[in-house]
Design a protein around this motif. Structure first.
Motif, PDB file in Angstrom:
ATOM      1  N   PHE A   4      13.175   5.628  -8.644  1.00  0.00           N
ATOM      2  CA  PHE A   4      14.150   6.584  -9.171  1.00  0.00           C
ATOM      3  C   PHE A   4      13.737   8.003  -8.807  1.00  0.00           C
ATOM      4  N   LEU A   5      14.589   8.679  -8.044  1.00  0.00           N
ATOM      5  CA  LEU A   5      14.399  10.076  -7.703  1.00  0.00           C
ATOM      6  C   LEU A   5      15.417  10.920  -8.460  1.00  0.00           C
ATOM      7  N   LEU A   6      15.131  12.201  -8.557  1.00  0.00           N
ATOM      8  CA  LEU A   6      16.043  13.110  -9.242  1.00  0.00           C
ATOM      9  C   LEU A   6      17.036  13.664  -8.233  1.00  0.00           C
ATOM     10  N   CYS A   7      18.307  13.620  -8.590  1.00  0.00           N
ATOM     11  CA  CYS A   7      19.354  14.211  -7.753  1.00  0.00           C
ATOM     12  C   CYS A   7      20.357  14.863  -8.683  1.00  0.00           C
ATOM     13  N   GLY A   8      20.556  16.181  -8.515  1.00  0.00           N
ATOM     14  CA  GLY A   8      21.372  16.902  -9.472  1.00  0.00           C
ATOM     15  C   GLY A   8      20.621  16.950 -10.794  1.00  0.00           C
ATOM     16  N   ALA A   9      21.213  16.406 -11.829  1.00  0.00           N
ATOM     17  CA  ALA A   9      20.563  16.373 -13.141  1.00  0.00           C
ATOM     18  C   ALA A   9      20.283  14.957 -13.598  1.00  0.00           C
ATOM     19  N   SER A  10      20.378  13.978 -12.681  1.00  0.00           N
ATOM     20  CA  SER A  10      20.250  12.575 -13.064  1.00  0.00           C
ATOM     21  C   SER A  10      19.224  11.861 -12.197  1.00  0.00           C
ATOM     22  N   LEU A  11      18.807  10.688 -12.680  1.00  0.00           N
ATOM     23  CA  LEU A  11      17.943   9.819 -11.892  1.00  0.00           C
ATOM     24  C   LEU A  11      18.805   8.849 -11.103  1.00  0.00           C
ATOM     25  N   VAL A  12      18.491   8.714  -9.827  1.00  0.00           N
ATOM     26  CA  VAL A  12      19.264   7.842  -8.948  1.00  0.00           C
ATOM     27  C   VAL A  12      18.296   6.918  -8.224  1.00  0.00           C
ATOM     28  N   ALA A  13      18.616   5.637  -8.175  1.00  0.00           N
ATOM     29  CA  ALA A  13      17.750   4.646  -7.529  1.00  0.00           C
ATOM     30  C   ALA A  13      17.931   4.695  -6.021  1.00  0.00           C
ATOM     31  N   VAL A  14      16.813   4.674  -5.298  1.00  0.00           N
ATOM     32  CA  VAL A  14      16.832   4.596  -3.836  1.00  0.00           C
ATOM     33  C   VAL A  14      15.927   3.450  -3.404  1.00  0.00           C
ATOM     34  N   ASP A  15      16.235   2.879  -2.267  1.00  0.00           N
ATOM     35  CA  ASP A  15      15.527   1.688  -1.797  1.00  0.00           C
ATOM     36  C   ASP A  15      14.222   2.044  -1.099  1.00  0.00           C
ATOM     37  N   ARG A  16      13.224   1.216  -1.339  1.00  0.00           N
ATOM     38  CA  ARG A  16      11.932   1.312  -0.684  1.00  0.00           C
ATOM     39  C   ARG A  16      11.442  -0.112  -0.406  1.00  0.00           C
ATOM     40  N   SER A  17      10.312  -0.235   0.280  1.00  0.00           N
ATOM     41  CA  SER A  17       9.694  -1.549   0.486  1.00  0.00           C
ATOM     42  C   SER A  17       8.191  -1.416   0.346  1.00  0.00           C
ATOM     43  N   LEU A  18       7.565  -2.453  -0.200  1.00  0.00           N
ATOM     44  CA  LEU A  18       6.120  -2.468  -0.423  1.00  0.00           C
ATOM     45  C   LEU A  18       5.522  -3.705   0.242  1.00  0.00           C
ATOM     46  N   ARG A  19       4.293  -3.562   0.675  1.00  0.00           N
ATOM     47  CA  ARG A  19       3.566  -4.706   1.221  1.00  0.00           C
ATOM     48  C   ARG A  19       2.576  -5.201   0.167  1.00  0.00           C
TER      49      ARG A  19
ATOM     50  N   ARG B 255      -1.203  -8.606  -8.854  1.00  0.00           N
ATOM     51  CA  ARG B 255       0.051  -8.257  -8.176  1.00  0.00           C
ATOM     52  C   ARG B 255       0.790  -7.174  -8.948  1.00  0.00           C
ATOM     53  N   ARG B 256       0.799  -7.299 -10.281  1.00  0.00           N
ATOM     54  CA  ARG B 256       1.482  -6.305 -11.112  1.00  0.00           C
ATOM     55  C   ARG B 256       0.895  -4.914 -10.878  1.00  0.00           C
ATOM     56  N   VAL B 257      -0.415  -4.833 -10.815  1.00  0.00           N
ATOM     57  CA  VAL B 257      -1.066  -3.535 -10.606  1.00  0.00           C
ATOM     58  C   VAL B 257      -0.795  -3.007  -9.201  1.00  0.00           C
ATOM     59  N   LEU B 258      -0.846  -3.888  -8.203  1.00  0.00           N
ATOM     60  CA  LEU B 258      -0.589  -3.466  -6.826  1.00  0.00           C
ATOM     61  C   LEU B 258       0.836  -2.941  -6.663  1.00  0.00           C
ATOM     62  N   VAL B 259       1.791  -3.630  -7.271  1.00  0.00           N
ATOM     63  CA  VAL B 259       3.181  -3.176  -7.193  1.00  0.00           C
ATOM     64  C   VAL B 259       3.335  -1.824  -7.894  1.00  0.00           C
TER      65      VAL B 259
ATOM     66  N   ALA C 161      13.769  -6.319   4.257  1.00  0.00           N
ATOM     67  CA  ALA C 161      12.987  -7.451   3.794  1.00  0.00           C
ATOM     68  C   ALA C 161      11.852  -7.768   4.757  1.00  0.00           C
ATOM     69  N   SER C 162      12.092  -7.564   6.076  1.00  0.00           N
ATOM     70  CA  SER C 162      11.057  -7.871   7.050  1.00  0.00           C
ATOM     71  C   SER C 162       9.882  -6.910   6.955  1.00  0.00           C
ATOM     72  N   HIS C 163      10.079  -5.766   6.324  1.00  0.00           N
ATOM     73  CA  HIS C 163       9.012  -4.779   6.200  1.00  0.00           C
ATOM     74  C   HIS C 163       8.225  -4.927   4.900  1.00  0.00           C
ATOM     75  N   GLY C 164       8.583  -5.871   4.045  1.00  0.00           N
ATOM     76  CA  GLY C 164       7.839  -6.067   2.817  1.00  0.00           C
ATOM     77  C   GLY C 164       8.750  -6.353   1.638  1.00  0.00           C
ATOM     78  N   LEU C 165       8.185  -6.188   0.446  1.00  0.00           N
ATOM     79  CA  LEU C 165       8.915  -6.452  -0.788  1.00  0.00           C
ATOM     80  C   LEU C 165       9.936  -5.344  -1.043  1.00  0.00           C
ATOM     81  N   ALA C 166      11.206  -5.712  -1.196  1.00  0.00           N
ATOM     82  CA  ALA C 166      12.263  -4.733  -1.454  1.00  0.00           C
ATOM     83  C   ALA C 166      12.171  -4.257  -2.905  1.00  0.00           C
ATOM     84  N   VAL C 167      12.070  -2.944  -3.090  1.00  0.00           N
ATOM     85  CA  VAL C 167      11.977  -2.355  -4.428  1.00  0.00           C
ATOM     86  C   VAL C 167      12.880  -1.135  -4.485  1.00  0.00           C
TER      87      VAL C 167
END
Length: 218
Positions: free
Chosen positions: A77-92, A102-106, A68-74
Motif C-alpha cells: 500500500f502506497l500513498l496517493c492523494g490522501a488515501s492508501l492504494v494497493a500496487v503490485d509487487r513480487s517477492l522471491r 516464511r512469514r518473517v521473510l515475506v 508470477a514468473s518473477h516470484g510471489l505476487a504480493v
C-alpha cells in the motif's frame, strides 16, 4: 432682442456628446482590438469547470503471468492523494521454507518494498511512501503469539502514514492470518498489539490510526 425661449430651444435641438456616447463608440473598437489579439469577447461568464487533476492514482494492469514468473505476487500500500492504494509487487521466497520463517521473510520483503522508491510510472501517477529504509522484522518472543512480527522500530514511533502503510500491507499478506489484522511489536519486551486495517485507515491514513489492542501469548 432674442427671446430666452428661443435660446433654450436652440440648445435642446443641438446634438450633444457625453460619456454614454463615447462608451457606445468605444465598444466596436474594443471588439476589434480583442479579435486582433485572438481573444473572443463574451457577454456572460463562462464556467469551464475545475482544472484536471495531475494525480491520476491509476496504473496500467501488469502482466500476471510475467509477474508470477518473477516470484510471489504480493501487494503493498502506497500513498496517493490522501488515501492508501494497493500496487503490485513480487517477492522471491526460497522453496521449502518453514511457515514461521516464511512469514518473517515475506514481512521483511514487504517492508523493503515499502521503503523502496516508487517507479517512475508510479511517481508520475502520484504515488509516494513514508516508510523509511533499514527497518528489519523478526519473529515472536517466547511469550508472544506465534504469528507476532517484531519490528526494529517500535510501531508507536512510526509516522501515521508509515504505520498505516505497514499495517495494511502486512495484514493483507502471507505474513499475517489474512483476517485484515496483524500482530506487531517493537524490539523490546513490551507486549505486542494487534492492528487492524480498516476502510477508514485506507481512505484517510493521516487522520485515522489503525485501531489496536494488546495481546499476550499462552
Amino acid at each position: 432682442m432674442r427671446h430666452p425661449d428661443k435660446r433654450r430651444g436652440d440648445g435642446a435641438d443641438a446634438p450633444r456628446s457625453g460619456p454614454r456616447t463615447l462608451r457606445l463608440l468605444a465598444l466596436p473598437l474594443l471588439g476589434l482590438l480583442l479579435a486582433g489579439c485572438g481573444i473572443r469577447p463574451t457577454e456572460v461568464p463562462t464556467d469551464f469547470g475545475p482544472a484536471p487533476s495531475r494525480v491520476r492514482c491509476s496504473l496500467s494492469e501488469p502482466d500476471a503471468s510475467q509477474q508470477a514468473s518473477h516470484g510471489l505476487a504480493v501487494q503493498v500500500f502506497l500513498l496517493c492523494g490522501a488515501s492508501l492504494v494497493a500496487v503490485d509487487r513480487s517477492l522471491r521466497v526460497p522453496d521449502g521454507t518453514a511457515d514461521s520463517e516464511r512469514r518473517v521473510l515475506v514481512a521483511q520483503g514487504l517492508l523493503d518494498e515499502l521503503a523502496g522508491t516508487p517507479s517512475a510510472a508510479e511517481r508520475e501517477a502520484g504515488y509516494q511512501t513514508y516508510v523509511r529504509g533499514g527497518m528489519t522484522v523478526g519473529g515472536p518472543r517466547p511469550r508472544d503469539p506465534e504469528d507476532t512480527l517484531r519490528l526494529s522500530t517500535p510501531p508507536t514511533e512510526l509516522s501515521a502514514y508509515a504505520l498505516a502503510q505497514a499495517v495494511c500491507t502486512l495484514s493483507d499478506s502471507a505474513a499475517a492470518e489474512g483476517d485484515g489484522s496483524v500482530i506487531l511489536g517493537g524490539p523490546t519486551a513490551a507486549p505486542p498489539r494487534r492492528y487492524d486495517c480498516t476502510d477508514e485507515v485506507r481512505s484517510q491514513p493521516g487522520s485515522h490510526q489503525p485501531p489496536s489492542t494488546e495481546v499476550t501469548g499462552g
